[in-house]
Structures are given as structure tokens and as C-alpha cells.
Design a protein around this motif. Structure first.
Motif: not given
Length: 375
Positions: A65-66, A69, A73, A75, A104, A113, A332
Motif C-alpha cells: 500500500w505504501a 502512497n 505513507w 512515499y 494504490y 505500486s 517500505k
């Protein structure tokens, strides 16, 4: 706890642990030996596999997910090199299940992602056999413009293009529209059937489905000759309750694997955060509401972690495994991957599980449910 970076190192550690059991946990004081009740079931090591439908996957997967994002998160694209290293380390040590979604990514990074996963698979330095064993489970969003099975198949093909693979391991409905657009639901189900019949996916699953909707889609897919292999739901000590346990019992009765997402409660079950030390962004707003009541649970997690020579996140993830689910904690960084891998290869005792669940029930507030979660 140092983590070996290769499966062979893990095997060496496992053999050594048979001769010196205290290698895998903190040595007890010489004056008072710690005694743990018998384990509830088999140990799982990363290279061992469990079945999800026709697929053989690691007993824990990693969520992505990260990866893309920025809102939740943080990213940034300069993280990609470490994400590749994180992916490589995971695969080198037996993890072959990676969960993603076509939604994502934030803004222009929507689908990032999937793109990164595809890139990391192509650039993985290991052998072809290991690369070919990687299972991608991706979720297809029930966007309001996806009104026909053909549009859902088109979404699957777009994911395949981003991933640059020939077949997706598990194609999943990201959520049900039963709560707000029930007429769209059947088209989504037929879309799953179509992508399965066309060979675009090896297996199909759902996400954020409650017991009632799960029975409906299971029965419908069965009537079409398509087995429902997995149900992904928020499942952790922070979200445990009657609905969670009912869904797990139903999955067991129907032969569906429960994949537990957010096993660490978005980070609240890591022990890293307090009211005076909150994460940035929307998570901080959520944490300040729930953390004040988590002291009994975090204390119990900490005590068990200390006795076991583990960390709080490892104990929380191991609980999910002991409940018969396949957790997919998000990663991550290499550090997070190393820590999560050490949730495998041991098992909480029945007394420890009871202790954790009792402490969890003392928490006045539970983790909020996904807004699309159905009954």
C-alpha cells in the motif's frame, strides 16, 4: 535480533536451534527457567508454503500500500532503490506473496505500486525459478464507471500491463458495492468470472466482504464453476471482535483462506507511537483517539515480546498466524522486512494467545473499519 539474508542461513539457524533452543529467544535467568505451554500447531518458516486455492504461498506476505502512497505513507520516488532491496531480501528469504491494488498510489502515481512490483520482479537478481514462484495478489477497485464485466476485465488487463506479467496470481474485488450500489455488484462478480475464464488470473478473491456478502459471492461463483480462494479483511488484535471471528469461522467452513491486512493496526501495534509521539498526517488523528486506551494490550504485547526475545510487532503478527490467517504487513524498508520475517519460525502458546485477547478486549476503542466493509 540479526536476520540472515539467505534461506540457507535460515536453515542453518533452524538446525542449530534444535541443538540449542535458547538461540531463538532470550535466555531465561539461571535461577528461574521459563516454561511455555505446548504449541498450538506447526511452526512456519518463510520457505514453507501454505495453500491459497491452487497457489502455494509463504505463510506471510508483504503488503505494498505504501509503495506510491504520498498522503498516508509519505512515499517519494527516491525510495525506490530501498524498496527494491526490501523486495529482494523478502524473496531471498522465502516470501513469495505480495499484495497490491490498481488504486494504490496518490494522484499521478495511481497504480505505482503495481508498476514497482513489476519492475522489482524483472530486476530481481535471483534465479528464474525463484522469480517465477512469486505470487501477485492485486485488487480491482469497484469504481462507479466500472459497470460491466468487460470493464472489469479491461481493468485486469491494465494491471497486467503495469505489472508486466502474463498472469496475476489472485485477482480480488477491492470492495463490495452492496452498501451503496447493489445493482453494480453482479457485474463485478461476472467480471471476476470472465477474467478467471480468460486465464488472466489463476485464482479469485475478495476484500472487505463481511459474512453475508461473502456467502452470496461464494455461492454465485460456485454456480459459475469458479472457486473463491481468499477473503482479505482487516484482522488484528486491534480490530478483533465478533464480526472478525464470525468471518474467520465462515472462511474455514467454506475452504477460503483469510488474508489479514493491517495486522499492526496501521502501526499502532508496533509500540513506536505514543500520544506525545504520533505519525504525521491522517494516521496521527486516528492514533490520538485510540492510543490512550491501548495500554493493557501494548503492555501485554511488550511482556510477551520480552519473554520471547522478540519485538512487539513480531508478536502481533504471530498472533494472526496462530489464528490461521495469512498476514500481509506493509513494508517500505529493509529494516521493516527483517523485523517482520522474524515473526515466523515460532509460535505463541495458547496461554499467551488468551492473554493477548483478554488485553485487547479491555481497549475501549477498536480500529475503525474500512468504509466499504459490508456485513
Amino acid at each position: 535480533m540479526a536476520l540472515p539474508l539467505r534461506t540457507s542461513s535460515y536453515l542453518h539457524s533452524f538446525r542449530a536451534s534444535k541443538e540449542t533452543p535458547t538461540d531463538t529467544r532470550t535466555s531465561p535467568p539461571p535461577t528461574k527457567a521459563l516454561k511455555f505451554p505446548p504449541r498450538l500447531g506447526p511452526l512456519f518458516w518463510p520457505w514453507e508454503k501454505v495453500k491459497i486455492g491452487p497457489l502455494s504461498v509463504s505463510p506471510m506476505g508483504f503488503g505494498t500500500w505504501a509503495w506510491g502512497n504520498q498522503l498516508l505513507w509519505g512515499y517519494e520516488e527516491d525510495m525506490n532503490n530501498e524498496l527494491q532491496e526490501t523486495f529482494n531480501l523478502a524473496v531471498d528469504n522465502g516470501i513469495n506473496l505480495f499484495d497490491t491494488a490498481d488504486s494504490y498510489g496518490t494522484g499521478r502515481l495511481n497504480g505505482q505500486s503495481e508498476r514497482l512490483l513489476g519492475q522489482f520482479i524483472r530486476e530481481f537478481p535471483g534465479d528464474k525459478r525463484t522469480r517465477d514462484s512469486i505470487t501477485i495478489a492485486t485488487k480491482f477497485a469497484a469504481y462507479p464507471w466500472r459497470l460491466t464485466p468487460e470493464q472489469f476485465v479491461k481493468a485486469c488487463k491494465s494491471s497486467l500491463d503495469r505489472l508486466q506479467i502474463e498472469q496475476i496470481g489472485i485477482g480480488q474485488l477491492h470492495w463490495s458495492t452492496a452498501n451503496y450500489a447493489p445493482l453494480q455488484e453482479l457485474a463485478l462478480w461476472d467480471g471476476l468470472v470472465a477474467m478467471y475464464e480468460k486465464g488472466l488470473v489463476r485464482a479469485v478473491g475478495v476484500s472487505n466482504y463481511g459474512p453475508k456478502q461473502l456467502v452470496k459471492i461464494h455461492d454465485y461463483l460456485k454456480s459459475r464453476g469458479v472457486p473463491l480462494c481468499s477473503a482479505q479483511v482487516q484482522y488484528s488484535l486491534l480490530s478483533m471482535g465478533r464480526d472478525q471471528m464470525e468471518l474467520k469461522a465462515l472462511c474455514d467452513s467454506l475452504g477460503i483462506c483469510l488474508i489479514s491486512y493491517s495486522p499492526l493496526g496501521l502501526g499502532m501495534l508496533t509500540g513506536k507511537y505514543t500520544i506525545s509521539r504520533l505519525p504525521r498526517g491522517p494516521r496521527g488523528l486516528l492514533f490520538c483517539q485510540i492510543l490512550p486506551g491501548l495500554e493493557p494490550l501494548l503492555s501485554s504485547l511488550g511482556e510477551i515480546a520480552q519473554r520471547r526475545g522478540k519485538t512487539i510487532p513480531q508478536v502481533a503478527i504471530n498472533w494472526c498466524i496462530c489464528k490461521g490467517t495469512v498476514p500481509i504487513p506493509g513494508v517500505k524498508s529493509v529494516k521493516q522486512a527483517k523485523e517482520n520475517l522474524c515473526a515466523l519460525g515460532w509460535r505463541l502458546s495458547s496461554d499467551e494467545i488468551d492473554e493477548l485477547e483478554s488485553a485487547a478486549m479491555e481497549s475501549p476503542r477498536r480500529m475503525i473499519q474500512n468504509i466499504f466493509q459490508t456485513r
